[in-house]
Structure formats: C-alpha cells, structure tokens
Design a protein around this motif. Sequence first.
Motif, PDB file in Angstrom:
ATOM      1  N   ALA A   1       0.834  -1.209   0.000  1.00  0.00           N
ATOM      2  CA  ALA A   1       0.000   0.000   0.000  1.00  0.00           C
ATOM      3  C   ALA A   1       0.866   1.256   0.000  1.00  0.00           C
ATOM      4  N   PHE A   2       1.963   1.252   0.744  1.00  0.00           N
ATOM      5  CA  PHE A   2       2.849   2.413   0.741  1.00  0.00           C
ATOM      6  C   PHE A   2       3.537   2.577  -0.607  1.00  0.00           C
ATOM      7  N   GLN A   3       3.736   1.483  -1.329  1.00  0.00           N
ATOM      8  CA  GLN A   3       4.343   1.597  -2.654  1.00  0.00           C
ATOM      9  C   GLN A   3       3.369   2.193  -3.664  1.00  0.00           C
ATOM     10  N   VAL A   4       2.079   2.028  -3.426  1.00  0.00           N
ATOM     11  CA  VAL A   4       1.082   2.634  -4.305  1.00  0.00           C
ATOM     12  C   VAL A   4       1.033   4.138  -4.048  1.00  0.00           C
ATOM     13  N   SER A   5       0.840   4.524  -2.792  1.00  0.00           N
ATOM     14  CA  SER A   5       0.844   5.947  -2.427  1.00  0.00           C
ATOM     15  C   SER A   5       0.949   6.069  -0.916  1.00  0.00           C
TER      16      SER A   5
ATOM     17  N   SER B   1      -0.940   7.946   1.019  1.00  0.00           N
ATOM     18  CA  SER B   1      -2.278   7.910   1.631  1.00  0.00           C
ATOM     19  C   SER B   1      -2.823   6.478   1.683  1.00  0.00           C
ATOM     20  N   SER B   2      -2.535   5.671   0.655  1.00  0.00           N
ATOM     21  CA  SER B   2      -2.947   4.257   0.695  1.00  0.00           C
ATOM     22  C   SER B   2      -2.241   3.528   1.830  1.00  0.00           C
ATOM     23  N   GLY B   3      -0.964   3.811   1.994  1.00  0.00           N
ATOM     24  CA  GLY B   3      -0.191   3.170   3.054  1.00  0.00           C
ATOM     25  C   GLY B   3      -0.695   3.534   4.434  1.00  0.00           C
ATOM     26  N   ILE B   4      -1.003   4.822   4.617  1.00  0.00           N
ATOM     27  CA  ILE B   4      -1.507   5.267   5.923  1.00  0.00           C
ATOM     28  C   ILE B   4      -2.868   4.641   6.204  1.00  0.00           C
ATOM     29  N   SER B   5      -3.755   4.639   5.200  1.00  0.00           N
ATOM     30  CA  SER B   5      -5.084   4.057   5.435  1.00  0.00           C
ATOM     31  C   SER B   5      -5.000   2.555   5.667  1.00  0.00           C
ATOM     32  N   MET B   6      -4.092   1.854   4.972  1.00  0.00           N
ATOM     33  CA  MET B   6      -3.919   0.418   5.200  1.00  0.00           C
ATOM     34  C   MET B   6      -3.371   0.172   6.602  1.00  0.00           C
ATOM     35  N   THR B   7      -2.429   0.983   7.038  1.00  0.00           N
ATOM     36  CA  THR B   7      -1.862   0.827   8.382  1.00  0.00           C
ATOM     37  C   THR B   7      -2.932   1.023   9.446  1.00  0.00           C
ATOM     38  N   ILE B   8      -3.773   2.032   9.273  1.00  0.00           N
ATOM     39  CA  ILE B   8      -4.844   2.282  10.248  1.00  0.00           C
ATOM     40  C   ILE B   8      -5.845   1.129  10.246  1.00  0.00           C
ATOM     41  N   ALA B   9      -6.199   0.648   9.055  1.00  0.00           N
ATOM     42  CA  ALA B   9      -7.146  -0.473   8.957  1.00  0.00           C
ATOM     43  C   ALA B   9      -6.592  -1.726   9.627  1.00  0.00           C
TER      44      ALA B   9
ATOM     45  N   CYS C   1       9.798  -8.003   3.293  1.00  0.00           N
ATOM     46  CA  CYS C   1       9.658  -8.785   2.056  1.00  0.00           C
ATOM     47  C   CYS C   1       8.801  -8.040   1.045  1.00  0.00           C
ATOM     48  N   GLY C   2       7.756  -7.406   1.506  1.00  0.00           N
ATOM     49  CA  GLY C   2       6.890  -6.638   0.616  1.00  0.00           C
ATOM     50  C   GLY C   2       7.624  -5.490  -0.046  1.00  0.00           C
ATOM     51  N   LEU C   3       8.451  -4.803   0.708  1.00  0.00           N
ATOM     52  CA  LEU C   3       9.222  -3.695   0.139  1.00  0.00           C
ATOM     53  C   LEU C   3      10.295  -4.202  -0.817  1.00  0.00           C
ATOM     54  N   TRP C   4      10.849  -5.338  -0.495  1.00  0.00           N
ATOM     55  CA  TRP C   4      11.937  -5.903  -1.286  1.00  0.00           C
ATOM     56  C   TRP C   4      11.452  -6.503  -2.603  1.00  0.00           C
ATOM     57  N   PHE C   5      10.415  -7.342  -2.512  1.00  0.00           N
ATOM     58  CA  PHE C   5      10.043  -8.159  -3.657  1.00  0.00           C
ATOM     59  C   PHE C   5       8.872  -7.639  -4.475  1.00  0.00           C
ATOM     60  N   THR C   6       8.144  -6.675  -3.985  1.00  0.00           N
ATOM     61  CA  THR C   6       6.928  -6.270  -4.697  1.00  0.00           C
ATOM     62  C   THR C   6       6.985  -4.857  -5.248  1.00  0.00           C
ATOM     63  N   SER C   7       8.160  -4.271  -5.320  1.00  0.00           N
ATOM     64  CA  SER C   7       8.236  -2.892  -5.793  1.00  0.00           C
ATOM     65  C   SER C   7       7.742  -2.763  -7.230  1.00  0.00           C
ATOM     66  N   ALA C   8       7.861  -3.806  -8.034  1.00  0.00           N
ATOM     67  CA  ALA C   8       7.410  -3.741  -9.429  1.00  0.00           C
ATOM     68  C   ALA C   8       5.892  -3.894  -9.545  1.00  0.00           C
ATOM     69  N   GLN C   9       5.286  -4.719  -8.713  1.00  0.00           N
ATOM     70  CA  GLN C   9       3.856  -5.017  -8.817  1.00  0.00           C
ATOM     71  C   GLN C   9       3.147  -4.959  -7.461  1.00  0.00           C
TER      72      GLN C   9
END
Length: 149
Positions: free
Chosen positions: A50-54, A56-64, A107-115
């Motif tokens: 979510a943080f890689q998308v934006s 605001s997406s990262g913050i809302s995902m963290t709160i959720a 792992c998410g930051l490492w392996f999913t930066s492309a997708q």
Amino acid sequence: SESEKDSKSAKGEKGGKEFSALEEIRPGAILNFVADFVHNFTDGMAIAAAFQVSRSSGISMTIAVLFHEIPHEVGDFAVLVNQGMTKWQAFGAQFISAIGAFMGCICGLWFTSAQPTLVLSFTGGGFVYVALANIVPDLLEHNSNVSET
C-alpha cells in the motif's frame, strides 16, 4: 540442596512427576501461534504494498490493519492462555508473531516494488475470504433459525 530446589521450581511438579512448562501447552496454542505469524506476515506485506502505491494508501492500510489487529491479538492471547500457556508465555508468543508483520513488510518492500497491486489483490482477497468464511456460515445459520420459528 539449593540448586535441586531451584531446578524443581523451574520445571514444576505435578503428581510427583516433573514436567516442563512447554509440556502443558496444547497443540491448539502452537497452531494459533503459527497461523497468527503467517497472518501478521501478510498484514506486513499489505502495508508495504500500500505504501508503494501511495502514501495515503499506506496510511489508510496501516490504520485499517491496526484497528483489525487489536481485537484479533486480544483474542489470540486468550486462546493461547486457554491452550495451556502462562500469561507471560502468551505475551512472548504474541510478540514473536508480531515480528512476522515486520518480516512481511520487509519482504513486501523488497520483492513487490514492481507489482504492488498484485500483493494488494492477494492480501485483499485473503481478507475477503476470511471475512466470508467466518461470517456467512453464521448468517446462514441465523437465517435458518429465524425461518424455523
């Protein structure tokens, strides 16, 4: 002797037979711990994606995730204690399983930066599955009970 007494108190005594604290933990506690670790790992991946998308997406995902995890972890703590862990063992297990979220985030930051949307789809689908698998059967049971009356 003093060291024998300390050894017995550390291991405990039950019916004249020594046992270790881990022998009293039932398989349900171990299953809950492993499932919680994996669950926290996917939460961490979802937050990273979510943080890689934006931002605001990262913050809302963290709160959720935070609001969903608070009652979840309280429930897991109760299950662990009910399955034979002491309160301190359950607290320690909860702490270790929480490390899974950090590992998932790394792992998410490492392996999913492309997708990142692929990871969000996977974790979002998992959340929907768990919600439906837990809620729909209860709703159907409640609905059949209402129609029988």
